[in-house]
Write a protein that holds these residues in place. Structure first.
Motif: not given
Length: 66
Positions: A49-66
């Motif tokens: 994490i300290a290197t700055g190139s670490f990406k934490l992949y988590r599920d994004k909350k998808v918002e509907d376009d309705w």
């Protein structure tokens, strides 16, 4: 309760009344990791994490376009 670390195969005894023991007993899909392996993984994750190139992949909350 005898438990075995999933990473280093270290076998240890833990108290039957601990929450970890109850979790392992009631939900077999959960695994046990010894303290040394857990500390090692935590330390290396913090270094990444300290290197700055670490990406934490988590599920994004998808918002509907309705």
């Amino acid at each position: 309760m005898r438990v075995k670390c999933v990473l280093c195969d270290y076998i240890t005894n833990i108290d039957d009344e601990l929450p970890v023991a109850k979790r392992l007993r009631n939900r077999p899909i959960h695994t046990y990791m010894c303290e040394s392996c857990q500390e090692r993984i935590t330390k290396r994750t913090e270094e990444r994490i300290a290197t700055g190139s670490f990406k934490l992949y988590r599920d994004k909350k998808v918002e509907d376009d309705w």
